[in-house]
Design a protein around this motif. Sequence first.
Motif, PDB file in Angstrom:
ATOM      1  N   ALA A 265      58.098 133.277 -32.519  1.00 36.51           N
ATOM      2  CA  ALA A 265      56.769 132.982 -31.967  1.00 36.51           C
ATOM      3  C   ALA A 265      56.754 131.609 -31.306  1.00 36.51           C
ATOM      4  O   ALA A 265      56.196 131.447 -30.211  1.00 36.51           O
ATOM      5  N   LEU A 266      57.345 130.619 -31.954  1.00 38.43           N
ATOM      6  CA  LEU A 266      57.417 129.275 -31.362  1.00 38.43           C
ATOM      7  C   LEU A 266      58.105 129.319 -30.003  1.00 38.43           C
ATOM      8  O   LEU A 266      57.626 128.712 -29.038  1.00 38.43           O
ATOM      9  N   ASP A 267      59.222 130.020 -29.939  1.00 36.05           N
ATOM     10  CA  ASP A 267      59.962 130.120 -28.676  1.00 36.05           C
ATOM     11  C   ASP A 267      59.126 130.801 -27.593  1.00 36.05           C
ATOM     12  O   ASP A 267      59.089 130.348 -26.449  1.00 36.05           O
ATOM     13  N   GLN A 268      58.467 131.889 -27.948  1.00 31.51           N
ATOM     14  CA  GLN A 268      57.652 132.616 -26.979  1.00 31.51           C
ATOM     15  C   GLN A 268      56.481 131.762 -26.494  1.00 31.51           C
ATOM     16  O   GLN A 268      56.194 131.712 -25.291  1.00 31.51           O
ATOM     17  N   LEU A 269      55.776 131.134 -27.426  1.00 31.16           N
ATOM     18  CA  LEU A 269      54.609 130.327 -27.044  1.00 31.16           C
ATOM     19  C   LEU A 269      55.021 129.137 -26.188  1.00 31.16           C
ATOM     20  O   LEU A 269      54.341 128.803 -25.211  1.00 31.16           O
ATOM     21  N   ALA A 270      56.140 128.492 -26.531  1.00 23.58           N
ATOM     22  CA  ALA A 270      56.625 127.364 -25.731  1.00 23.58           C
ATOM     23  C   ALA A 270      57.004 127.824 -24.317  1.00 23.58           C
ATOM     24  O   ALA A 270      56.953 127.038 -23.371  1.00 23.58           O
ATOM     25  N   ASP A 271      57.361 129.107 -24.191  1.00 25.07           N
ATOM     26  CA  ASP A 271      57.709 129.684 -22.897  1.00 25.07           C
ATOM     27  C   ASP A 271      56.483 130.275 -22.190  1.00 25.07           C
ATOM     28  O   ASP A 271      56.615 131.032 -21.233  1.00 25.07           O
ATOM     29  N   HIS A 272      55.290 129.987 -22.715  1.00 21.32           N
ATOM     30  CA  HIS A 272      54.028 130.445 -22.132  1.00 21.32           C
ATOM     31  C   HIS A 272      53.868 131.963 -22.211  1.00 21.32           C
ATOM     32  O   HIS A 272      53.260 132.567 -21.330  1.00 21.32           O
ATOM     33  N   SER A 273      54.411 132.568 -23.265  1.00 24.70           N
ATOM     34  CA  SER A 273      54.296 134.017 -23.460  1.00 24.70           C
ATOM     35  C   SER A 273      53.427 134.322 -24.666  1.00 24.70           C
ATOM     36  O   SER A 273      53.514 133.648 -25.691  1.00 24.70           O
TER      37      SER A 273
ATOM     38  N   MET B 281      47.587 123.650 -21.349  1.00 27.39           N
ATOM     39  CA  MET B 281      47.802 124.933 -21.993  1.00 27.39           C
ATOM     40  C   MET B 281      47.325 124.847 -23.439  1.00 27.39           C
ATOM     41  O   MET B 281      47.503 123.838 -24.105  1.00 27.39           O
ATOM     42  N   HIS B 282      46.726 125.947 -23.896  1.00 25.03           N
ATOM     43  CA  HIS B 282      46.321 126.062 -25.293  1.00 25.03           C
ATOM     44  C   HIS B 282      46.466 127.520 -25.705  1.00 25.03           C
ATOM     45  O   HIS B 282      46.877 128.356 -24.890  1.00 25.03           O
ATOM     46  N   PHE B 283      46.148 127.813 -26.949  1.00 26.76           N
ATOM     47  CA  PHE B 283      46.414 129.138 -27.502  1.00 26.76           C
ATOM     48  C   PHE B 283      45.199 129.643 -28.260  1.00 26.76           C
ATOM     49  O   PHE B 283      44.662 128.943 -29.109  1.00 26.76           O
ATOM     50  N   HIS B 284      44.780 130.877 -27.948  1.00 24.27           N
ATOM     51  CA  HIS B 284      43.658 131.509 -28.645  1.00 24.27           C
ATOM     52  C   HIS B 284      44.202 132.576 -29.591  1.00 24.27           C
ATOM     53  O   HIS B 284      45.017 133.413 -29.194  1.00 24.27           O
ATOM     54  N   GLY B 285      43.734 132.537 -30.831  1.00 19.91           N
ATOM     55  CA  GLY B 285      44.129 133.534 -31.813  1.00 19.91           C
ATOM     56  C   GLY B 285      43.071 134.614 -31.958  1.00 19.91           C
ATOM     57  O   GLY B 285      41.869 134.325 -31.982  1.00 19.91           O
ATOM     58  N   TYR B 286      43.509 135.846 -32.034  1.00 19.94           N
ATOM     59  CA  TYR B 286      42.648 137.012 -32.232  1.00 19.94           C
ATOM     60  C   TYR B 286      43.265 137.869 -33.326  1.00 19.94           C
ATOM     61  O   TYR B 286      44.469 137.792 -33.577  1.00 19.94           O
ATOM     62  N   GLU B 287      42.441 138.693 -33.946  1.00 27.73           N
ATOM     63  CA  GLU B 287      42.992 139.636 -34.907  1.00 27.73           C
ATOM     64  C   GLU B 287      42.100 140.858 -35.016  1.00 27.73           C
ATOM     65  O   GLU B 287      40.917 140.818 -34.696  1.00 27.73           O
ATOM     66  N   TRP B 288      42.723 141.930 -35.431  1.00 28.81           N
ATOM     67  CA  TRP B 288      41.991 143.163 -35.698  1.00 28.81           C
ATOM     68  C   TRP B 288      42.731 143.917 -36.781  1.00 28.81           C
ATOM     69  O   TRP B 288      43.950 144.054 -36.743  1.00 28.81           O
ATOM     70  N   ALA B 289      41.989 144.391 -37.763  1.00 26.89           N
ATOM     71  CA  ALA B 289      42.542 145.244 -38.811  1.00 26.89           C
ATOM     72  C   ALA B 289      41.528 146.351 -39.053  1.00 26.89           C
ATOM     73  O   ALA B 289      40.321 146.104 -39.079  1.00 26.89           O
ATOM     74  N   GLY B 290      42.032 147.552 -39.200  1.00 32.47           N
ATOM     75  CA  GLY B 290      41.130 148.664 -39.431  1.00 32.47           C
ATOM     76  C   GLY B 290      41.855 149.988 -39.380  1.00 32.47           C
ATOM     77  O   GLY B 290      43.091 150.044 -39.415  1.00 32.47           O
ATOM     78  N   ASP B 291      41.079 151.035 -39.290  1.00 28.51           N
ATOM     79  CA  ASP B 291      41.603 152.384 -39.224  1.00 28.51           C
ATOM     80  C   ASP B 291      42.366 152.535 -37.908  1.00 28.51           C
ATOM     81  O   ASP B 291      41.770 152.510 -36.828  1.00 28.51           O
ATOM     82  N   GLY B 292      43.660 152.678 -38.001  1.00 37.05           N
ATOM     83  CA  GLY B 292      44.501 152.759 -36.816  1.00 37.05           C
ATOM     84  C   GLY B 292      44.184 153.924 -35.909  1.00 37.05           C
ATOM     85  O   GLY B 292      44.510 153.891 -34.714  1.00 37.05           O
TER      86      GLY B 292
ATOM     87  N   THR C  26      48.993 123.263 -29.815  1.00 37.32           N
ATOM     88  CA  THR C  26      50.447 123.243 -29.945  1.00 37.32           C
ATOM     89  C   THR C  26      50.973 124.608 -30.395  1.00 37.32           C
ATOM     90  O   THR C  26      50.322 125.295 -31.188  1.00 37.32           O
ATOM     91  N   PRO C  27      52.170 124.968 -29.922  1.00 43.02           N
ATOM     92  CA  PRO C  27      52.779 126.217 -30.383  1.00 43.02           C
ATOM     93  C   PRO C  27      52.988 126.243 -31.904  1.00 43.02           C
ATOM     94  O   PRO C  27      52.810 127.287 -32.532  1.00 43.02           O
ATOM     95  N   ALA C  28      53.320 125.114 -32.497  1.00 44.49           N
ATOM     96  CA  ALA C  28      53.575 125.073 -33.946  1.00 44.49           C
ATOM     97  C   ALA C  28      52.314 125.420 -34.739  1.00 44.49           C
ATOM     98  O   ALA C  28      52.375 126.206 -35.692  1.00 44.49           O
ATOM     99  N   ASP C  29      51.184 124.854 -34.357  1.00 43.32           N
ATOM    100  CA  ASP C  29      49.940 125.161 -35.065  1.00 43.32           C
ATOM    101  C   ASP C  29      49.536 126.618 -34.874  1.00 43.32           C
ATOM    102  O   ASP C  29      49.068 127.277 -35.800  1.00 43.32           O
ATOM    103  N   ALA C  30      49.731 127.128 -33.664  1.00 45.34           N
ATOM    104  CA  ALA C  30      49.406 128.532 -33.386  1.00 45.34           C
ATOM    105  C   ALA C  30      50.315 129.456 -34.201  1.00 45.34           C
ATOM    106  O   ALA C  30      49.847 130.434 -34.791  1.00 45.34           O
ATOM    107  N   ALA C  31      51.603 129.138 -34.270  1.00 45.97           N
ATOM    108  CA  ALA C  31      52.549 129.956 -35.037  1.00 45.97           C
ATOM    109  C   ALA C  31      52.233 129.900 -36.527  1.00 45.97           C
ATOM    110  O   ALA C  31      52.351 130.919 -37.232  1.00 45.97           O
TER     111      ALA C  31
END
Length: 136
Positions: A88-96, A1-12, A56-61
Amino acid sequence: MHFHGYEWAGDGRLLAKESERRPIDRAQFSHSGLPPLMTGWWLLRPAAQVRSTWSTPADAADWLVQRYAEHTPGGDPWLPLSTRRQHALDQLADHSDVVWSRWVSDSRWSGHYMIVCPNRFWTDVPCPAAPWGPAR
């Protein structure tokens, strides 16, 4: 398991373009920078949209905390970042998946998304960055 980070900011107001946020028209969906309507659909986007990957969930959080703090000056008066990080740590550790998003002005939206891969709810969606390398 690993974690991908995404982001978006702009005109809502652009979030109303739901056709770009659903994978019905794959070409239009793949080229859109708008966040998908379902978290697992991020994994259908091109690997170039992945901001980084962690094991790791910690690095992702920690990335979520850093990016959220940068995009939401003054923070969230109802939920301190330390509490938000622990959730966030709890959710990621729970695969959410984890989504932190909010309006930062009258029209500006900021969203940060941490998607678990492989995803337990989107089992038929392959990793967009496989084989994924070290966190960047």
